[in-house]
Scaffold this active site. Structure first.
Site, mmCIF file in Angstrom:
data_model
loop_
_atom_site.group_PDB
_atom_site.id
_atom_site.type_symbol
_atom_site.label_atom_id
_atom_site.label_comp_id
_atom_site.label_asym_id
_atom_site.label_seq_id
_atom_site.Cartn_x
_atom_site.Cartn_y
_atom_site.Cartn_z
ATOM 1 C CB ALA A 33 58.622 43.801 67.182
ATOM 2 C CG ASN A 34 58.192 37.705 66.694
ATOM 3 O OD1 ASN A 34 58.437 37.792 65.498
ATOM 4 N ND2 ASN A 34 58.772 36.825 67.474
ATOM 5 N NE ARG A 35 50.603 40.511 63.034
ATOM 6 C CZ ARG A 35 50.299 41.714 62.553
ATOM 7 N NH1 ARG A 35 49.968 42.696 63.394
ATOM 8 N NH2 ARG A 35 50.336 41.947 61.263
ATOM 9 C CB ALA A 99 56.468 36.580 70.534
ATOM 10 C CB VAL A 100 62.431 35.485 71.483
ATOM 11 C CG1 VAL A 100 63.830 36.083 71.346
ATOM 12 C CG2 VAL A 100 62.103 35.210 72.949
#
Ligand code: CTP
Ligand code: CA
Length: 227
Positions: A33-35, A99-100
């Site tokens: 994942a992204n932050r 934030a894909v």
């Protein structure tokens, strides 16, 4: 409040907001994942609804509550986010704050990947590209929203990278910010952005994410009024 919304400058306009991170599963218990807290995107959805827009908020996993008066669509992965966006289209405007994750594991294990011994490490994870939701929304066609706004979280050369990104994605505006360590923007309650349009760039002061949202929503309303 409802009366105010019905007479708001964005009354009758449908607006998509994407927000939050996406989670890309490796197995049933692990993901990439992204932050992203989702705070800026949720604030934008609320600000647009306050100006009378019909807002669809498509969000990856966050700890936030959906704002009142928006249609909330929850998703997990980038592929699901794109499907949710397509199902709810068309829109008059779109604001992509999500934030894909740029990539996802090529294979998703059906069962938890087990650590057999203490030193055991799994085989290298192969990644494949995710769809670019903003680029797809921005592509010319009968369904393209009249105004498409992207975000660019950068850690260096903020304006240069974001200006190039606007061109590459085909969106109309980019809201750029510096998320490098020490700015406190990532996960924080305040933001400092640069708005980049075809006319150039404009630096906004450091302010609460709610104020960035209100300012962006009213800029969008002005754009529709002028067009
Ligand atoms: N975005 C998107 N779908 C993706 C990747 C990004 O919709 N698969 C959108 C984001 O919501 C944001 C904009 O594109 O509005 C820019 O995202 P960013 O990650 O900064 O751009 P990238 O082109 O992925 O470039 P990089 O990560 O290399 O900086
Ligand atoms: Ca990216």
């Amino acid at each position: 409040r409802h009366q105010q919304q019905q007479n708001g400058p964005l009354a009758g306009k449908s607006v998509l907001v994407t927000a939050g991170p996406t989670h890309e599963p490796l197995d049933p218990v692990r993901y990439l994942a992204n932050r992203s807290s989702g705070k800026q995107g949720y604030a934008i959805a609320a600000a647009l609804a306050d100006l009378g827009a019909t807002v669809t908020l498509v969000s990856g996993p966050t700890t936030l509550r959906a704002p009142a008066d928006v249609t909330y669509v929850a998703c997990e992965t980038a592929c699901q986010m794109l499907e949710c966006v397509k199902s709810a289209a068309p829109f008059d405007a779109a604001v992509c704050t999500a934030a894909v994750a740029d990539w996802r594991p090529e294979v998703q294990a059906g069962q938890k990947i087990k650590k057999i011994s203490r030193d055991d490490v799994p085989a290298p994870i192969r990644l494949v590209a995710n769809p670019d939701i903003l680029a797809e929304i921005s592509a010319p066609g009968p369904q393209r929203p009249a105004l498409v706004v992207g975000f660019a979280a950068e850690t260096e050369k903020v304006e240069a990278h974001a200006t190039a990104k606007r061109q590459r994605k085909g969106c109309d505006w980019i809201v750029a910010n510096d998320v490098s360590a020490g700015t406190g923007i990532m996960g924080g309650d305040r933001n400092q952005v640069v708005l980049i349009t075809a006319q150039g760039s404009e630096r906004w002061p450091h302010m609460p994410k709610e104020e960035v949202a209100q300012r962006l929503a009213s800029r969008m309303a002005d754009w529709f009024t002028e067009t």
